[in-house]
Design a protein around this motif. Structure first.
Motif, PDB file in Angstrom:
ATOM      1  N   ARG A   1     -45.335 -19.018  -7.711  1.00 13.33           N
ATOM      2  CA  ARG A   1     -45.975 -19.823  -8.742  1.00 13.33           C
ATOM      3  C   ARG A   1     -45.367 -21.220  -8.763  1.00 13.33           C
ATOM      4  O   ARG A   1     -44.211 -21.421  -8.381  1.00 13.33           O
ATOM      5  CB  ARG A   1     -45.845 -19.170 -10.121  1.00 13.33           C
ATOM      6  CG  ARG A   1     -46.557 -17.831 -10.234  1.00 13.33           C
ATOM      7  CD  ARG A   1     -48.044 -18.004 -10.015  1.00 13.33           C
ATOM      8  NE  ARG A   1     -48.722 -16.725 -10.152  1.00 13.33           N
ATOM      9  CZ  ARG A   1     -49.911 -16.465  -9.673  1.00 13.33           C
ATOM     10  NH1 ARG A   1     -50.578 -17.377  -9.033  1.00 13.33           N
ATOM     11  NH2 ARG A   1     -50.455 -15.301  -9.834  1.00 13.33           N
ATOM     12  N   VAL A   2     -46.147 -22.185  -9.222  1.00 14.43           N
ATOM     13  CA  VAL A   2     -45.671 -23.564  -9.335  1.00 14.43           C
ATOM     14  C   VAL A   2     -44.454 -23.594 -10.251  1.00 14.43           C
ATOM     15  O   VAL A   2     -44.411 -22.889 -11.267  1.00 14.43           O
ATOM     16  CB  VAL A   2     -46.792 -24.477  -9.885  1.00 14.43           C
ATOM     17  CG1 VAL A   2     -46.277 -25.882 -10.128  1.00 14.43           C
ATOM     18  CG2 VAL A   2     -47.962 -24.520  -8.917  1.00 14.43           C
TER      19      VAL A   2
ATOM     20  N   ASN B   1     -55.249 -26.909 -14.858  1.00 15.55           N
ATOM     21  CA  ASN B   1     -54.551 -28.179 -14.657  1.00 15.55           C
ATOM     22  C   ASN B   1     -54.053 -28.288 -13.222  1.00 15.55           C
ATOM     23  O   ASN B   1     -52.842 -28.308 -12.984  1.00 15.55           O
ATOM     24  CB  ASN B   1     -53.360 -28.282 -15.619  1.00 15.55           C
ATOM     25  CG  ASN B   1     -53.769 -28.127 -17.050  1.00 15.55           C
ATOM     26  OD1 ASN B   1     -54.553 -28.912 -17.551  1.00 15.55           O
ATOM     27  ND2 ASN B   1     -53.249 -27.102 -17.711  1.00 15.55           N
ATOM     28  N   PRO B   2     -54.957 -28.346 -12.255  1.00 17.47           N
ATOM     29  CA  PRO B   2     -54.481 -28.445 -10.864  1.00 17.47           C
ATOM     30  C   PRO B   2     -53.692 -29.731 -10.657  1.00 17.47           C
ATOM     31  O   PRO B   2     -53.990 -30.766 -11.258  1.00 17.47           O
ATOM     32  CB  PRO B   2     -55.771 -28.439 -10.044  1.00 17.47           C
ATOM     33  CG  PRO B   2     -56.841 -28.862 -10.998  1.00 17.47           C
ATOM     34  CD  PRO B   2     -56.396 -28.438 -12.373  1.00 17.47           C
ATOM     35  N   LEU B   3     -52.672 -29.631  -9.821  1.00 16.80           N
ATOM     36  CA  LEU B   3     -51.835 -30.795  -9.545  1.00 16.80           C
ATOM     37  C   LEU B   3     -52.516 -31.715  -8.542  1.00 16.80           C
ATOM     38  O   LEU B   3     -53.015 -31.271  -7.513  1.00 16.80           O
ATOM     39  CB  LEU B   3     -50.485 -30.360  -8.969  1.00 16.80           C
ATOM     40  CG  LEU B   3     -49.558 -29.592  -9.897  1.00 16.80           C
ATOM     41  CD1 LEU B   3     -48.313 -29.169  -9.127  1.00 16.80           C
ATOM     42  CD2 LEU B   3     -49.185 -30.420 -11.094  1.00 16.80           C
TER      43      LEU B   3
ATOM     44  N   THR C   1     -49.572 -18.327 -15.667  1.00 18.19           N
ATOM     45  CA  THR C   1     -49.359 -19.458 -14.760  1.00 18.19           C
ATOM     46  C   THR C   1     -50.584 -19.696 -13.886  1.00 18.19           C
ATOM     47  O   THR C   1     -50.896 -20.831 -13.564  1.00 18.19           O
ATOM     48  CB  THR C   1     -48.094 -19.288 -13.893  1.00 18.19           C
ATOM     49  OG1 THR C   1     -48.177 -18.059 -13.166  1.00 18.19           O
ATOM     50  CG2 THR C   1     -46.840 -19.314 -14.735  1.00 18.19           C
ATOM     51  N   LEU C   2     -51.300 -18.632 -13.531  1.00 19.31           N
ATOM     52  CA  LEU C   2     -52.547 -18.795 -12.773  1.00 19.31           C
ATOM     53  C   LEU C   2     -53.553 -19.584 -13.606  1.00 19.31           C
ATOM     54  O   LEU C   2     -54.199 -20.506 -13.107  1.00 19.31           O
ATOM     55  CB  LEU C   2     -53.118 -17.437 -12.391  1.00 19.31           C
ATOM     56  CG  LEU C   2     -54.492 -17.470 -11.733  1.00 19.31           C
ATOM     57  CD1 LEU C   2     -54.420 -18.136 -10.367  1.00 19.31           C
ATOM     58  CD2 LEU C   2     -55.060 -16.071 -11.614  1.00 19.31           C
TER      59      LEU C   2
ATOM     60  N   GLU D   1     -47.866 -33.764  -7.712  1.00 14.26           N
ATOM     61  CA  GLU D   1     -46.975 -32.953  -6.883  1.00 14.26           C
ATOM     62  C   GLU D   1     -45.740 -33.751  -6.501  1.00 14.26           C
ATOM     63  O   GLU D   1     -44.623 -33.246  -6.554  1.00 14.26           O
ATOM     64  CB  GLU D   1     -47.703 -32.458  -5.636  1.00 14.26           C
ATOM     65  CG  GLU D   1     -48.669 -31.340  -5.907  1.00 14.26           C
ATOM     66  CD  GLU D   1     -49.346 -30.830  -4.653  1.00 14.26           C
ATOM     67  OE1 GLU D   1     -49.233 -31.469  -3.582  1.00 14.26           O
ATOM     68  OE2 GLU D   1     -50.009 -29.780  -4.749  1.00 14.26           O
TER      69      GLU D   1
ATOM     70  N   TYR E   1     -42.862 -24.526  -5.271  1.00 10.50           N
ATOM     71  CA  TYR E   1     -43.228 -23.166  -5.654  1.00 10.50           C
ATOM     72  C   TYR E   1     -42.005 -22.259  -5.594  1.00 10.50           C
ATOM     73  O   TYR E   1     -41.118 -22.423  -4.751  1.00 10.50           O
ATOM     74  CB  TYR E   1     -44.292 -22.608  -4.700  1.00 10.50           C
ATOM     75  CG  TYR E   1     -45.533 -23.449  -4.675  1.00 10.50           C
ATOM     76  CD1 TYR E   1     -46.532 -23.266  -5.624  1.00 10.50           C
ATOM     77  CD2 TYR E   1     -45.702 -24.451  -3.726  1.00 10.50           C
ATOM     78  CE1 TYR E   1     -47.666 -24.062  -5.626  1.00 10.50           C
ATOM     79  CE2 TYR E   1     -46.832 -25.249  -3.728  1.00 10.50           C
ATOM     80  CZ  TYR E   1     -47.811 -25.053  -4.675  1.00 10.50           C
ATOM     81  OH  TYR E   1     -48.919 -25.849  -4.683  1.00 10.50           O
TER      82      TYR E   1
ATOM     83  N   GLU F   1     -52.477 -23.182 -13.680  1.00 11.34           N
ATOM     84  CA  GLU F   1     -52.728 -23.811 -12.379  1.00 11.34           C
ATOM     85  C   GLU F   1     -54.216 -24.132 -12.205  1.00 11.34           C
ATOM     86  O   GLU F   1     -54.564 -25.170 -11.657  1.00 11.34           O
ATOM     87  CB  GLU F   1     -52.256 -22.894 -11.244  1.00 11.34           C
ATOM     88  CG  GLU F   1     -50.751 -22.795 -11.127  1.00 11.34           C
ATOM     89  CD  GLU F   1     -50.310 -21.727 -10.133  1.00 11.34           C
ATOM     90  OE1 GLU F   1     -51.097 -21.368  -9.232  1.00 11.34           O
ATOM     91  OE2 GLU F   1     -49.173 -21.253 -10.267  1.00 11.34           O
ATOM     92  N   ARG F   2     -55.079 -23.240 -12.650  1.00 10.14           N
ATOM     93  CA  ARG F   2     -56.527 -23.468 -12.507  1.00 10.14           C
ATOM     94  C   ARG F   2     -57.048 -24.533 -13.461  1.00 10.14           C
ATOM     95  O   ARG F   2     -57.898 -25.323 -13.099  1.00 10.14           O
ATOM     96  CB  ARG F   2     -57.273 -22.165 -12.745  1.00 10.14           C
ATOM     97  CG  ARG F   2     -57.197 -21.265 -11.551  1.00 10.14           C
ATOM     98  CD  ARG F   2     -58.317 -20.280 -11.598  1.00 10.14           C
ATOM     99  NE  ARG F   2     -58.309 -19.487 -10.396  1.00 10.14           N
ATOM    100  CZ  ARG F   2     -58.619 -18.215 -10.371  1.00 10.14           C
ATOM    101  NH1 ARG F   2     -58.969 -17.589 -11.469  1.00 10.14           N
ATOM    102  NH2 ARG F   2     -58.595 -17.561  -9.240  1.00 10.14           N
TER     103      ARG F   2
END
Length: 171
Positions: free
Chosen positions: A32-33, A153-155, A146-147, A160, A26, A150-151
């Motif tokens: 953010r990722v 396509n969760p890692l 980016t949120l 990770e 992050y 992230e939602r």
């Protein structure tokens, strides 16, 4: 050693590994990722302005290229009152990811951390937001985009790890 450029790639890769182990994949500034953000090792106190802190472990972070761009942080000075060879005694202009708690300095109107609650932020938090121009439309849209990514396509833990492995290959 007095120059970051003189450091060999394998040493920078090891530094990279340690930074990722400490902070995860992050951006230490916008949180953010780092996927697709052009991640880079950043010197909080810029190495050209404060060369005495170039190799100080608490001066090195991973940031996204958006936060570290010349339009945002870039090579701006982050120290109000530098104390020669005493990084821990310096007064910083913006929230320091190791010395300050961003969650108590920078507050949001929403749990997703898209819209700032500027009146509730500390002075240091407001200074940080202004420094990075985080309240402009481009950064607000970046946080929202980016949120959403992230939602949607969760890692997974495997992804990770793959992300970490791809990031640690410092260029």
């Amino acid at each position: 050693m007095n120059s970051w450029k003189a450091i060999k790639k394998r040493v920078k890769n090891e530094i990279s590994k340690k930074l990722l182990a400490k902070n995860g994949p992050y951006c230490v500034y916008c949180e953010r990722v780092l996927i697709g953000t052009g991640n880079q090792i950043d010197h909080f106190a810029h190495k050209a302005l404060h060369s005495q802190f170039t190799f100080n472990p608490v001066n090195l972070f991973y940031s996204c290229s958006f936060c570290n761009s010349s339009a945002r942080k870039g090579q701006k000075n982050t120290i109000n009152n530098p104390v020669q060879f005493r990084y821990d005694l310096c007064q910083f202009k913006i929230v320091h990811p190791y010395f300050d708690n961003p969650d108590t300095e920078i507050l949001y109107q929403d749990a997703d951390k898209v819209f700032f609650d500027l009146p509730s932020c500390s002075n240091l938090g407001r200074d940080t937001i202004a420094f990075f121009k985080w309240d402009d439309i481009h950064m607000t849209m970046f946080r929202a985009r980016t949120l959403k990514i992230e939602r949607l396509n969760p890692l997974s833990p495997i992804e990770e790890q793959q992300l970490i492995l791809s990031i640690i290959s410092y260029k």
